[in-house]
Motif scaffolding. Structure first.
Motif, mmCIF file in Angstrom:
data_model
loop_
_atom_site.group_PDB
_atom_site.id
_atom_site.type_symbol
_atom_site.label_atom_id
_atom_site.label_comp_id
_atom_site.label_asym_id
_atom_site.label_seq_id
_atom_site.Cartn_x
_atom_site.Cartn_y
_atom_site.Cartn_z
ATOM 1 N N ARG A 274 52.243 32.417 52.608
ATOM 2 C CA ARG A 274 53.187 32.359 51.489
ATOM 3 C C ARG A 274 53.544 30.900 51.275
ATOM 4 N N ASN A 275 52.860 30.261 50.317
ATOM 5 C CA ASN A 275 52.968 28.816 50.142
ATOM 6 C C ASN A 275 52.664 28.508 48.682
ATOM 7 N N ASP A 276 53.658 27.968 47.962
ATOM 8 C CA ASP A 276 53.452 27.748 46.530
ATOM 9 C C ASP A 276 52.512 26.588 46.228
ATOM 10 N N ASP A 277 52.125 25.836 47.257
ATOM 11 C CA ASP A 277 51.126 24.772 47.083
ATOM 12 C C ASP A 277 49.728 25.402 47.136
ATOM 13 N N THR A 278 49.460 26.224 46.128
ATOM 14 C CA THR A 278 48.216 26.973 46.042
ATOM 15 C C THR A 278 47.555 26.659 44.705
ATOM 16 N N PRO A 279 46.385 26.025 44.712
ATOM 17 C CA PRO A 279 45.751 25.620 43.456
ATOM 18 C C PRO A 279 45.377 26.823 42.585
ATOM 19 N N LEU A 280 45.408 26.633 41.277
ATOM 20 C CA LEU A 280 45.010 27.688 40.354
ATOM 21 C C LEU A 280 43.550 28.090 40.551
ATOM 22 N N GLU A 281 42.740 27.151 41.056
ATOM 23 C CA GLU A 281 41.334 27.480 41.313
ATOM 24 C C GLU A 281 41.195 28.619 42.321
ATOM 25 N N GLU A 282 42.160 28.760 43.236
ATOM 26 C CA GLU A 282 42.111 29.867 44.192
ATOM 27 C C GLU A 282 42.311 31.207 43.480
ATOM 28 N N MET A 283 43.198 31.244 42.489
ATOM 29 C CA MET A 283 43.377 32.457 41.686
ATOM 30 C C MET A 283 42.110 32.787 40.911
ATOM 31 N N ILE A 284 41.488 31.764 40.343
ATOM 32 C CA ILE A 284 40.304 31.983 39.523
ATOM 33 C C ILE A 284 39.140 32.469 40.378
ATOM 34 N N ARG A 285 39.091 32.091 41.656
ATOM 35 C CA ARG A 285 38.076 32.654 42.557
ATOM 36 C C ARG A 285 38.210 34.177 42.628
ATOM 37 N N HIS A 286 39.448 34.664 42.703
ATOM 38 C CA HIS A 286 39.666 36.113 42.702
ATOM 39 C C HIS A 286 39.203 36.725 41.381
ATOM 40 N N MET A 287 39.531 36.060 40.270
ATOM 41 C CA MET A 287 39.094 36.578 38.969
ATOM 42 C C MET A 287 37.576 36.687 38.911
ATOM 43 N N ASP A 288 36.881 35.643 39.367
ATOM 44 C CA ASP A 288 35.423 35.670 39.368
ATOM 45 C C ASP A 288 34.893 36.847 40.183
ATOM 46 N N HIS A 289 35.475 37.046 41.363
ATOM 47 C CA HIS A 289 35.014 38.119 42.242
ATOM 48 C C HIS A 289 35.294 39.489 41.619
ATOM 49 N N LEU A 290 36.464 39.639 41.057
ATOM 50 C CA LEU A 290 36.809 40.919 40.442
ATOM 51 C C LEU A 290 35.928 41.199 39.224
ATOM 52 N N ILE A 291 35.660 40.179 38.426
ATOM 53 C CA ILE A 291 34.768 40.367 37.282
ATOM 54 C C ILE A 291 33.377 40.781 37.756
ATOM 55 N N GLU A 292 32.897 40.162 38.835
ATOM 56 C CA GLU A 292 31.580 40.516 39.369
ATOM 57 C C GLU A 292 31.531 41.973 39.821
ATOM 58 N N HIS A 293 32.618 42.465 40.424
ATOM 59 C CA HIS A 293 32.586 43.786 41.057
ATOM 60 C C HIS A 293 33.192 44.892 40.193
ATOM 61 N N VAL A 294 34.089 44.558 39.273
ATOM 62 C CA VAL A 294 34.703 45.572 38.405
ATOM 63 C C VAL A 294 34.162 45.474 36.981
ATOM 64 N N GLY A 295 33.782 44.275 36.578
ATOM 65 C CA GLY A 295 33.319 44.054 35.214
ATOM 66 C C GLY A 295 34.347 43.306 34.396
ATOM 67 N N VAL A 296 33.889 42.601 33.387
ATOM 68 C CA VAL A 296 34.784 41.770 32.587
ATOM 69 C C VAL A 296 35.792 42.600 31.795
ATOM 70 N N ASP A 297 35.523 43.890 31.602
ATOM 71 C CA ASP A 297 36.450 44.757 30.882
ATOM 72 C C ASP A 297 37.491 45.402 31.793
ATOM 73 N N GLY A 298 37.461 45.080 33.090
ATOM 74 C CA GLY A 298 38.357 45.737 34.033
ATOM 75 C C GLY A 298 39.252 44.810 34.824
ATOM 76 N N VAL A 299 39.512 43.619 34.302
ATOM 77 C CA VAL A 299 40.323 42.626 35.022
ATOM 78 C C VAL A 299 41.378 42.062 34.080
ATOM 79 N N GLY A 300 42.581 41.853 34.602
ATOM 80 C CA GLY A 300 43.658 41.247 33.832
ATOM 81 C C GLY A 300 44.631 40.547 34.762
ATOM 82 N N PHE A 301 45.858 40.362 34.289
ATOM 83 C CA PHE A 301 46.909 39.736 35.081
ATOM 84 C C PHE A 301 47.845 40.803 35.638
#
Length: 355
Positions: A274-301
């Motif tokens: 739990r550390n707010d010094d977390t780059p946005l690129e780390e969030m986008i890594r999750h988005m990339d992974h979720l898009i790969e496994h769920v599809g671009v129509d199944g990911v949001g915020f």
């Protein structure tokens, strides 16, 4: 930046009602006029392009005496869960928080709408109103005979998570444990299974975010609706018990369901901190992974605004354009951004609600 030039954002989870319930100002005033506390209020939402989302009703437990913030900075942790809550107390708080959203809608003079259909949401986005979905996070306020479910449905309830992380009569939640898989105990109870069936009948969306893995598969087996986790991330990147395995993501994809990326840093970071010094690129890594496994129509915020420690680069809802710009620089085109920011949520709700 004018509101008309902002990318609209529809969000899978926030805890602003809990913050308002605990605040000193009248909730309607604090929210509609702005109190600049926490992450969300209506003036700041307009500045950030926030056009709507799921407003959680969550019944808090008494403190366990554990310093959770300190505990979640350890290399490994297992946050003790509070005991189950009594029905009477839970119902009182549930009604209180649902009434807050109803009163905000009434006091807004048409600027806030509790949405019951996907058409309602689309109309709000088109006309500049705030689209609010009444959501239950943990069904402690619902009785075994589900009478309260009908009452809440009549008040606008259209989404429910059967459990928060603590156990209740409907099932067992996943603890805040790192490192850990989400396979942490028994799943739904018989009452929990009946709750799922009742939600299917009423076309109430079922949120899987706080269910453990056995509960997830119980819902997947029973439900005829898309599988949705409103605020969860990828276990393959951050091995936290709250995150979803690739096998779970495959089931969500097969159901034409949805995952909302959680902004909570402890579910984003590979070290679970739990550390707010977390780059946005780390969030986008999750988005990339979720898009790969769920599809671009199944990911949001699924931000968890007002309920989590989020990256300092976002700060509060006014930081959403910075996240959108980081996604754009990462390579997401405008059509993809529209899907991730709002279109996918509206579409999955239409598939779920049948409207």
């Amino acid at each position: 930046m004018s509101r008309s030039s902002l990318m609209p954002v529809f969000d899978g989870h926030n805890d602003v009602l809990l913050r308002l319930m605990r605040g000193k100002l009248p909730p309607e005033q604090a929210f509609l006029e702005g109190d600049n506390i926490g992450h969300l209020d209506w003036p700041r939402m307009k500045q950030g392009g926030f056009v709507g989302g799921f407003f959680a009703v969550y019944v808090p437990s008494e403190s366990t005496g554990v310093d959770v913030d300190a505990l979640m900075t350890h290399p490994q942790y297992d946050v003790p869960l509070p005991a189950p809550l009594p029905l009477a107390t839970s119902q009182q708080v549930t009604v209180h928080m649902a009434a807050l959203l109803i009163r905000i809608e009434r006091a807004s003079k048409g600027e806030v709408k509790i949405c019951r259909t996907a058409a309602d949401i689309r109309d709000c986005i088109d006309t500049g109103k705030l689209a609010a979905i009444l959501h239950i996070e943990g069904a402690e306020g619902i009785d075994p005979d589900l009478h309260m479910l009908d009452v809440l449905y009549g008040s606008g309830l259209r989404s429910i998570g059967p459990v928060w992380s603590r156990p209740n009569i409907f099932g067992h939640g996943v603890p805040f444990r790192y490192p850990s898989t989400p396979d942490t105990g028994p799943g739904l109870t018989e009452r929990g299974m009946e709750l799922v069936r009742a939600c299917n009948r009423l076309k109430i969306m079922i949120d899987l975010s706080h269910l453990n893995e056995k509960g997830f598969w119980d819902v997947a087996r029973l439900s005829d609706a898309p599988l949705v986790a409103t605020h969860s991330n990828a276990y393959a990147i951050s091995p936290h018990s709250r995150n979803l395995t690739d096998k779970q993501l495959a089931a969500i994809r097969e159901s034409r369901g949805m995952v909302g990326v959680n902004f909570a840093t402890s579910f984003i970071r590979p070290d679970g901190q739990r550390n707010d010094d977390t780059p946005l690129e780390e969030m986008i890594r999750h988005m990339d992974h979720l898009i790969e496994h769920v599809g671009v129509d199944g990911v949001g915020f699924g931000s968890d605004f007002d309920g989590a420690t989020i990256p300092a680069e976002i700060g509060d809802v006014r930081g959403l354009p910075r996240l959108v710009e980081a996604m754009r620089k990462h390579g997401y085109d405008e059509a993809t951004l529209r899907k991730l920011c709002y279109e996918n949520w509206v579409n999955v709700l239409e598939r779920t609600w049948g409207q």
